[in-house]
Design a protein around this motif. Structure first.
Motif, PDB file in Angstrom:
ATOM      1  N   ARG A  62       0.848  -1.207   0.000  1.00 21.05           N
ATOM      2  CA  ARG A  62       0.000   0.000   0.000  1.00 21.05           C
ATOM      3  C   ARG A  62       0.876   1.246   0.000  1.00 21.05           C
ATOM      4  NH1 ARG A  62      -3.231  -1.316   4.026  1.00 21.05           N
ATOM      5  NH2 ARG A  62      -4.570  -2.433   2.579  1.00 21.05           N
ATOM      6  N   GLY A  63       0.582   2.157  -0.908  1.00 19.26           N
ATOM      7  CA  GLY A  63       1.321   3.417  -0.994  1.00 19.26           C
ATOM      8  C   GLY A  63       2.543   3.361  -1.892  1.00 19.26           C
ATOM      9  N   MET A  64       2.921   2.182  -2.362  1.00 20.05           N
ATOM     10  CA  MET A  64       4.067   2.088  -3.275  1.00 20.05           C
ATOM     11  C   MET A  64       3.650   2.572  -4.664  1.00 20.05           C
ATOM     12  SD  MET A  64       5.924  -1.495  -2.399  1.00 20.05           S
ATOM     13  CE  MET A  64       6.705  -1.789  -0.823  1.00 20.05           C
ATOM     14  N   LEU A  65       4.587   3.166  -5.375  1.00 24.12           N
ATOM     15  CA  LEU A  65       4.338   3.661  -6.719  1.00 24.12           C
ATOM     16  C   LEU A  65       4.240   2.483  -7.685  1.00 24.12           C
ATOM     17  CD1 LEU A  65       4.128   6.074  -8.673  1.00 24.12           C
ATOM     18  CD2 LEU A  65       6.630   5.991  -8.848  1.00 24.12           C
ATOM     19  N   ASP A  66       3.136   2.412  -8.421  1.00 23.92           N
ATOM     20  CA  ASP A  66       2.939   1.355  -9.415  1.00 23.92           C
ATOM     21  C   ASP A  66       3.578   1.803 -10.722  1.00 23.92           C
ATOM     22  OD1 ASP A  66       2.018  -0.514 -11.288  1.00 23.92           O
ATOM     23  OD2 ASP A  66       0.080  -0.726 -10.300  1.00 23.92           O
ATOM     24  N   VAL A  67       4.631   1.110 -11.138  1.00 29.60           N
ATOM     25  CA  VAL A  67       5.343   1.442 -12.374  1.00 29.60           C
ATOM     26  C   VAL A  67       5.146   0.338 -13.418  1.00 29.60           C
ATOM     27  CG1 VAL A  67       7.041   2.944 -11.257  1.00 29.60           C
ATOM     28  CG2 VAL A  67       7.500   0.491 -11.427  1.00 29.60           C
ATOM     29  N   SER A  68       4.021  -0.361 -13.322  1.00 28.19           N
ATOM     30  CA  SER A  68       3.722  -1.466 -14.240  1.00 28.19           C
ATOM     31  C   SER A  68       3.525  -0.957 -15.657  1.00 28.19           C
ATOM     32  CB  SER A  68       2.443  -2.186 -13.804  1.00 28.19           C
ATOM     33  OG  SER A  68       2.562  -2.688 -12.503  1.00 28.19           O
ATOM     34  N   ASN A  69       3.790  -1.842 -16.593  1.00 26.42           N
ATOM     35  CA  ASN A  69       3.505  -1.531 -17.991  1.00 26.42           C
ATOM     36  C   ASN A  69       2.109  -2.028 -18.363  1.00 26.42           C
ATOM     37  OD1 ASN A  69       3.799  -4.285 -18.140  1.00 26.42           O
ATOM     38  ND2 ASN A  69       5.571  -4.244 -19.504  1.00 26.42           N
ATOM     39  N   ARG A  70       1.312  -2.255 -17.349  1.00 24.87           N
ATOM     40  CA  ARG A  70      -0.091  -2.665 -17.484  1.00 24.87           C
ATOM     41  C   ARG A  70      -0.270  -4.088 -18.001  1.00 24.87           C
ATOM     42  NH1 ARG A  70      -0.780   0.329 -13.827  1.00 24.87           N
ATOM     43  NH2 ARG A  70      -0.794   2.539 -14.178  1.00 24.87           N
ATOM     44  N   SER A  71       0.720  -4.924 -17.809  1.00 21.67           N
ATOM     45  CA  SER A  71       0.568  -6.338 -18.116  1.00 21.67           C
ATOM     46  C   SER A  71      -0.480  -6.926 -17.177  1.00 21.67           C
ATOM     47  CB  SER A  71       1.894  -7.070 -17.916  1.00 21.67           C
ATOM     48  OG  SER A  71       1.704  -8.468 -17.912  1.00 21.67           O
ATOM     49  N   ALA A  72      -1.329  -7.768 -17.698  1.00 25.65           N
ATOM     50  CA  ALA A  72      -2.412  -8.323 -16.895  1.00 25.65           C
ATOM     51  C   ALA A  72      -1.916  -9.191 -15.750  1.00 25.65           C
ATOM     52  CB  ALA A  72      -3.340  -9.139 -17.795  1.00 25.65           C
ATOM     53  N   ASN A  73      -0.780  -9.840 -15.920  1.00 20.53           N
ATOM     54  CA  ASN A  73      -0.307 -10.792 -14.916  1.00 20.53           C
ATOM     55  C   ASN A  73       0.863 -10.308 -14.080  1.00 20.53           C
ATOM     56  OD1 ASN A  73      -2.207 -12.755 -15.377  1.00 20.53           O
ATOM     57  ND2 ASN A  73      -0.990 -13.764 -16.956  1.00 20.53           N
ATOM     58  N   GLU A  74       1.298  -9.066 -14.266  1.00 24.69           N
ATOM     59  CA  GLU A  74       2.459  -8.615 -13.513  1.00 24.69           C
ATOM     60  C   GLU A  74       2.262  -7.189 -13.014  1.00 24.69           C
ATOM     61  OE1 GLU A  74       6.504  -9.758 -14.621  1.00 24.69           O
ATOM     62  OE2 GLU A  74       6.976  -7.628 -14.640  1.00 24.69           O
ATOM     63  N   ARG A  75       2.555  -7.000 -11.723  1.00 25.27           N
ATOM     64  CA  ARG A  75       2.578  -5.656 -11.131  1.00 25.27           C
ATOM     65  C   ARG A  75       4.020  -5.339 -10.792  1.00 25.27           C
ATOM     66  NH1 ARG A  75      -0.885  -5.620  -6.051  1.00 25.27           N
ATOM     67  NH2 ARG A  75      -0.077  -3.516  -5.875  1.00 25.27           N
ATOM     68  N   ASN A  76       4.473  -4.164 -11.190  1.00 25.96           N
ATOM     69  CA  ASN A  76       5.809  -3.676 -10.855  1.00 25.96           C
ATOM     70  C   ASN A  76       5.642  -2.469  -9.953  1.00 25.96           C
ATOM     71  OD1 ASN A  76       7.808  -5.273 -12.538  1.00 25.96           O
ATOM     72  ND2 ASN A  76       6.284  -4.696 -14.062  1.00 25.96           N
ATOM     73  N   LEU A  77       6.228  -2.554  -8.778  1.00 26.16           N
ATOM     74  CA  LEU A  77       6.084  -1.499  -7.790  1.00 26.16           C
ATOM     75  C   LEU A  77       7.452  -0.962  -7.395  1.00 26.16           C
ATOM     76  CD1 LEU A  77       3.474  -3.364  -5.574  1.00 26.16           C
ATOM     77  CD2 LEU A  77       3.006  -1.585  -7.258  1.00 26.16           C
ATOM     78  N   GLN A  78       7.475   0.309  -6.988  1.00 24.36           N
ATOM     79  CA  GLN A  78       8.699   0.934  -6.514  1.00 24.36           C
ATOM     80  C   GLN A  78       8.611   1.086  -5.006  1.00 24.36           C
ATOM     81  OE1 GLN A  78      11.562   1.821  -8.361  1.00 24.36           O
ATOM     82  NE2 GLN A  78      12.282   1.863  -6.255  1.00 24.36           N
ATOM     83  N   GLY A  79       9.439   0.319  -4.286  1.00 27.13           N
ATOM     84  CA  GLY A  79       9.506   0.426  -2.841  1.00 27.13           C
ATOM     85  C   GLY A  79      10.553   1.449  -2.451  1.00 27.13           C
ATOM     86  N   SER A  80      10.770   1.599  -1.166  1.00 28.27           N
ATOM     87  CA  SER A  80      11.782   2.546  -0.690  1.00 28.27           C
ATOM     88  C   SER A  80      12.606   1.888   0.413  1.00 28.27           C
ATOM     89  CB  SER A  80      11.115   3.819  -0.167  1.00 28.27           C
ATOM     90  OG  SER A  80      10.277   3.516   0.925  1.00 28.27           O
ATOM     91  N   GLY A  81      13.730   2.482   0.705  1.00 28.50           N
ATOM     92  CA  GLY A  81      14.558   1.991   1.803  1.00 28.50           C
ATOM     93  C   GLY A  81      15.720   1.130   1.384  1.00 28.50           C
ATOM     94  N   GLY A  82      15.917   0.920   0.093  1.00 23.94           N
ATOM     95  CA  GLY A  82      17.055   0.130  -0.372  1.00 23.94           C
ATOM     96  C   GLY A  82      17.086  -1.269   0.228  1.00 23.94           C
ATOM     97  N   PHE A  83      18.272  -1.709   0.625  1.00 23.76           N
ATOM     98  CA  PHE A  83      18.433  -3.068   1.149  1.00 23.76           C
ATOM     99  C   PHE A  83      17.639  -3.287   2.426  1.00 23.76           C
ATOM    100  CE2 PHE A  83      22.263  -2.413  -1.420  1.00 23.76           C
ATOM    101  CZ  PHE A  83      22.157  -3.505  -2.264  1.00 23.76           C
ATOM    102  N   VAL A  84      17.619  -2.290   3.301  1.00 21.74           N
ATOM    103  CA  VAL A  84      16.889  -2.415   4.564  1.00 21.74           C
ATOM    104  C   VAL A  84      15.388  -2.536   4.292  1.00 21.74           C
ATOM    105  CG1 VAL A  84      16.310  -1.223   6.718  1.00 21.74           C
ATOM    106  CG2 VAL A  84      18.667  -1.224   5.889  1.00 21.74           C
ATOM    107  N   GLY A  85      14.878  -1.709   3.374  1.00 28.78           N
ATOM    108  CA  GLY A  85      13.462  -1.762   3.030  1.00 28.78           C
ATOM    109  C   GLY A  85      13.076  -3.089   2.391  1.00 28.78           C
ATOM    110  N   ALA A  86      13.917  -3.591   1.503  1.00 29.18           N
ATOM    111  CA  ALA A  86      13.641  -4.865   0.829  1.00 29.18           C
ATOM    112  C   ALA A  86      13.648  -6.021   1.824  1.00 29.18           C
ATOM    113  CB  ALA A  86      14.670  -5.108  -0.273  1.00 29.18           C
ATOM    114  N   GLN A  87      14.634  -6.033   2.722  1.00 28.78           N
ATOM    115  CA  GLN A  87      14.715  -7.111   3.716  1.00 28.78           C
ATOM    116  C   GLN A  87      13.502  -7.060   4.655  1.00 28.78           C
ATOM    117  OE1 GLN A  87      17.397  -9.562   3.946  1.00 28.78           O
ATOM    118  NE2 GLN A  87      15.732 -10.519   5.082  1.00 28.78           N
ATOM    119  N   ALA A  88      13.099  -5.865   5.078  1.00 26.87           N
ATOM    120  CA  ALA A  88      11.935  -5.724   5.959  1.00 26.87           C
ATOM    121  C   ALA A  88      10.666  -6.187   5.251  1.00 26.87           C
ATOM    122  CB  ALA A  88      11.794  -4.276   6.426  1.00 26.87           C
TER     123      ALA A  88
END
Length: 126
Positions: free
Chosen positions: A42-68
């Motif tokens: 929730r709140g992540m930027l959706d950068v999808s190319n509108r493919s029906a089966n794939e959502r691409n999101l932009q998270g934040s926090g780098g390695f710490v954010g990804a691990q969390a």
């Protein structure tokens, strides 16, 4: 939508009786995983190319954010596996697979990818 209908059904004793306890339990687990993913993204930027089966999101926090993000998913801990390249792969409680890749080839930064049993995919780049 599908999950809203399932949520309403699982709230009804009649529906659970018709489905049977095993099916109802399986749907409940899937619903919990979906809720966990939706809450975490929730709140992540959706950068999808509108493919029906794939959502691409932009998270934040780098390695710490990804691990969390990865650590807060409902992972079946018995399936957690570290690969030689540093990636972590596991299975979520509904059968979805998840991978944490510390250095994704497309961005150089970390990515978490979730492959749902339905065939849909969610990629979060940090």
């Amino acid at each position: 939508g599908g999950w809203e209908t399932i949520r309403a059904c699982l709230a009804s004793p009649n529906c659970v009786a018709i489905l049977g306890p095993e099916t109802a339990a399986h749907l409940y687990v899937g619903l919990n995983v979906t809720d966990s993913i939706e809450s975490a993204t929730r709140g992540m930027l959706d950068v999808s190319n509108r493919s029906a089966n794939e959502r691409n999101l932009q998270g934040s926090g780098g390695f710490v954010g990804a691990q969390a993000f990865f650590d807060n998913l409902p992972i079946d801990q018995s399936t957690l596996n570290r690969k030689p390249n540093g990636a972590l792969v596991a299975i979520l409680t509904d059968g979805s697979t998840v991978g944490y890749y510390p250095a994704a080839s497309s961005t150089g930064g970390p990515t978490v990818q979730i492959n749902r049993p339905s065939g849909s995919r969610i990629k979060v780049r940090f």
